[in-house]
Design an enzyme around this catalytic site. Sequence first.
Site, PDB file in Angstrom:
ATOM      1  N   GLY A  34      27.043  36.495  49.888  1.00  0.00           N
ATOM      2  CA  GLY A  34      26.858  35.089  49.543  1.00  0.00           C
ATOM      3  C   GLY A  34      25.584  34.762  48.786  1.00  0.00           C
ATOM      4  O   GLY A  34      25.131  33.618  48.801  1.00  0.00           O
TER       5      GLY A  34
ATOM      6  N   ASN B  20      25.235  34.567  45.553  1.00  0.00           N
ATOM      7  CA  ASN B  20      25.573  33.585  44.502  1.00  0.00           C
ATOM      8  C   ASN B  20      25.834  32.207  45.099  1.00  0.00           C
ATOM      9  O   ASN B  20      25.473  31.193  44.506  1.00  0.00           O
ATOM     10  CB  ASN B  20      26.783  34.062  43.690  1.00  0.00           C
ATOM     11  CG  ASN B  20      26.383  35.064  42.622  1.00  0.00           C
ATOM     12  OD1 ASN B  20      25.710  34.712  41.656  1.00  0.00           O
ATOM     13  ND2 ASN B  20      26.750  36.324  42.823  1.00  0.00           N
TER      14      ASN B  20
ATOM     15  N   ARG C 171      39.483  38.984  47.482  1.00  0.00           N
ATOM     16  CA  ARG C 171      40.938  39.001  47.620  1.00  0.00           C
ATOM     17  C   ARG C 171      41.580  38.666  46.290  1.00  0.00           C
ATOM     18  O   ARG C 171      41.024  37.872  45.518  1.00  0.00           O
ATOM     19  CB  ARG C 171      41.395  37.928  48.624  1.00  0.00           C
ATOM     20  CG  ARG C 171      41.070  38.237  50.036  1.00  0.00           C
ATOM     21  CD  ARG C 171      42.152  39.151  50.629  1.00  0.00           C
ATOM     22  NE  ARG C 171      41.747  39.579  51.949  1.00  0.00           N
ATOM     23  CZ  ARG C 171      41.887  38.822  53.032  1.00  0.00           C
ATOM     24  NH1 ARG C 171      42.433  37.636  52.946  1.00  0.00           N
ATOM     25  NH2 ARG C 171      41.490  39.268  54.190  1.00  0.00           N
TER      26      ARG C 171
ATOM     27  N   ASN D 127      34.988  32.233  38.146  1.00  0.00           N
ATOM     28  CA  ASN D 127      34.547  33.424  38.882  1.00  0.00           C
ATOM     29  C   ASN D 127      33.292  33.963  38.208  1.00  0.00           C
ATOM     30  O   ASN D 127      33.068  33.725  37.018  1.00  0.00           O
ATOM     31  CB  ASN D 127      35.657  34.477  38.827  1.00  0.00           C
ATOM     32  CG  ASN D 127      35.289  35.760  39.535  1.00  0.00           C
ATOM     33  OD1 ASN D 127      34.734  35.735  40.640  1.00  0.00           O
ATOM     34  ND2 ASN D 127      35.558  36.892  38.912  1.00  0.00           N
TER      35      ASN D 127
ATOM     36  N   HIS E 259      31.445  37.678  37.481  1.00  0.00           N
ATOM     37  CA  HIS E 259      31.754  39.117  37.495  1.00  0.00           C
ATOM     38  C   HIS E 259      30.544  39.880  36.946  1.00  0.00           C
ATOM     39  O   HIS E 259      29.973  39.484  35.924  1.00  0.00           O
ATOM     40  CB  HIS E 259      32.997  39.381  36.630  1.00  0.00           C
ATOM     41  CG  HIS E 259      33.403  40.812  36.620  1.00  0.00           C
ATOM     42  ND1 HIS E 259      34.089  41.401  37.658  1.00  0.00           N
ATOM     43  CD2 HIS E 259      33.203  41.791  35.699  1.00  0.00           C
ATOM     44  CE1 HIS E 259      34.293  42.672  37.374  1.00  0.00           C
ATOM     45  NE2 HIS E 259      33.773  42.943  36.202  1.00  0.00           N
TER      46      HIS E 259
ATOM     47  N   ASP F 156      39.948  39.408  36.457  1.00  0.00           N
ATOM     48  CA  ASP F 156      38.745  39.391  35.606  1.00  0.00           C
ATOM     49  C   ASP F 156      39.059  39.095  34.140  1.00  0.00           C
ATOM     50  O   ASP F 156      38.424  39.641  33.224  1.00  0.00           O
ATOM     51  CB  ASP F 156      37.956  40.712  35.743  1.00  0.00           C
ATOM     52  CG  ASP F 156      37.505  40.940  37.178  1.00  0.00           C
ATOM     53  OD1 ASP F 156      37.234  39.949  37.878  1.00  0.00           O
ATOM     54  OD2 ASP F 156      37.446  42.107  37.602  1.00  0.00           O
TER      55      ASP F 156
ATOM     56  N   GLU G 143      22.775  36.840  37.581  1.00  0.00           N
ATOM     57  CA  GLU G 143      23.931  36.094  38.106  1.00  0.00           C
ATOM     58  C   GLU G 143      23.445  34.791  38.731  1.00  0.00           C
ATOM     59  O   GLU G 143      24.037  33.727  38.540  1.00  0.00           O
ATOM     60  CB  GLU G 143      24.670  36.914  39.166  1.00  0.00           C
ATOM     61  CG  GLU G 143      25.430  38.110  38.629  1.00  0.00           C
ATOM     62  CD  GLU G 143      26.233  38.827  39.702  1.00  0.00           C
ATOM     63  OE1 GLU G 143      26.831  38.155  40.554  1.00  0.00           O
ATOM     64  OE2 GLU G 143      26.260  40.066  39.691  1.00  0.00           O
TER      65      GLU G 143
HETATM   66  C1  GRF Z   1      28.392  39.716  42.743  1.00  0.00           C
HETATM   67  O1  GRF Z   1      27.870  40.825  42.036  1.00  0.00           O
HETATM   68  C2  GRF Z   1      29.504  39.069  41.955  1.00  0.00           C
HETATM   69  O2  GRF Z   1      29.334  39.138  40.580  1.00  0.00           O
HETATM   70  C3  GRF Z   1      30.692  39.912  42.356  1.00  0.00           C
HETATM   71  O3  GRF Z   1      30.488  40.211  43.716  1.00  0.00           O
HETATM   72  C4  GRF Z   1      29.095  40.157  44.021  1.00  0.00           C
HETATM   73  C5  GRF Z   1      28.953  39.154  45.114  1.00  0.00           C
HETATM   74  O4  GRF Z   1      27.649  39.080  45.608  1.00  0.00           O
HETATM   75  N1  GRF Z   1      31.925  39.216  42.073  1.00  0.00           N
HETATM   76  P1  GRF Z   1      27.237  37.852  46.536  1.00  0.00           P
HETATM   77  O5  GRF Z   1      28.212  37.831  47.704  1.00  0.00           O
HETATM   78  O6  GRF Z   1      27.299  36.596  45.729  1.00  0.00           O
HETATM   79  O7  GRF Z   1      25.849  38.185  46.991  1.00  0.00           O
END
Ligand code: GRF
Length: 214
Positions: free
Chosen positions: A14, A16, A90, A106, A108, A144, A173
Site C-alpha cells: 500500500g 502507492n 487480482r 492502474n 505499473h 496492463d 510511482e
Molecule cells: C507497485 O510497484 C505498483 O506499480 C505495482 O505493484 C506495486 C505495489 O506496491 N502494480 P504498493 O502496494 O503500492 O506499495
Amino acid sequence: MARLRVGVLISGRGSNLQALIEACRDPAYPAEIALVISSRASAPGLGLAEAAGIPAAVVAHREQDAFAAEADELLHKQRVAFVCLAGFMRVLAASFVEAWHDRMVNIHPSLLPAFRGLHTQRRALAAGVRFSGCTVHFVRPELDCGPIIGQAVVPVHPGDDEEHLTARILAVEHRLYPVALRLIAEGRVRVVGNKVEIDGWRAPKFAALNPQDE
Ligand code: GRF
C-alpha cells in the site's frame, strides 16, 4: 468544487495508497479517498487506510464475478466515482472493467507497453534497458494495456539489481500517481481512441541520456 470520490483497490503493502492519502490531505487537492478495498485480509495497506481514518473493506473472493459484485456494491455505497488500482494483484472480471470504463486507472512499474505482467524490473534488467520507470494508465480487459496518462522515467545504473531498480521506480510511482489523479479529478484528462489527451499539459524540456558523456 466537490472533490472526486475515489476508491483504491489494493492487495499488499500500500505504498502507492499512502502516496495518494498524503496528496488528498491537502484541502486543495481535487480528489478524496472514500474507500479502500483489499483483496487480502493481511494486506499492510489496510492499516494505512485505518490510520488515515478511511473506510476499508476486505473482499477476498477468489472467483472474479463474486469479487466484482461485492466490490461494485461497496464502491457504490460509498458513492465512489473513480477507481485507482494500487498494487492490486487480482485479474478483474471483464464486467467490472467494463462498468468502470475510463473511470479506473492502474499504476505499473515499467514504461508500458514494455514489460507488461509480473517481474517487470527483473525482465528490464535482463533486457539491458538503460531507462525504466512507471506508467499510470486506464484499465482495459487486457492486462496492463489501456490509454496511458503519464509515465515517469528512471535510469538504470551500472550494477543495479532488482531491489535497487524497484526502489528507484517506486519512488517515482509515489510522485506520478498523485499527479495523474489530480489531472483526472480536475477534468483535464480525456480518452480519444486509444490515447489520452490532457488539457494544459506541460512536458519536461530536456531529454535524458544514459550513458552520459561525463
Ligand atoms: C507497485 O510497484 C505498483 O506499480 C505495482 O505493484 C506495486 C505495489 O506496491 N502494480 P504498493 O502496494 O503500492 O506499495
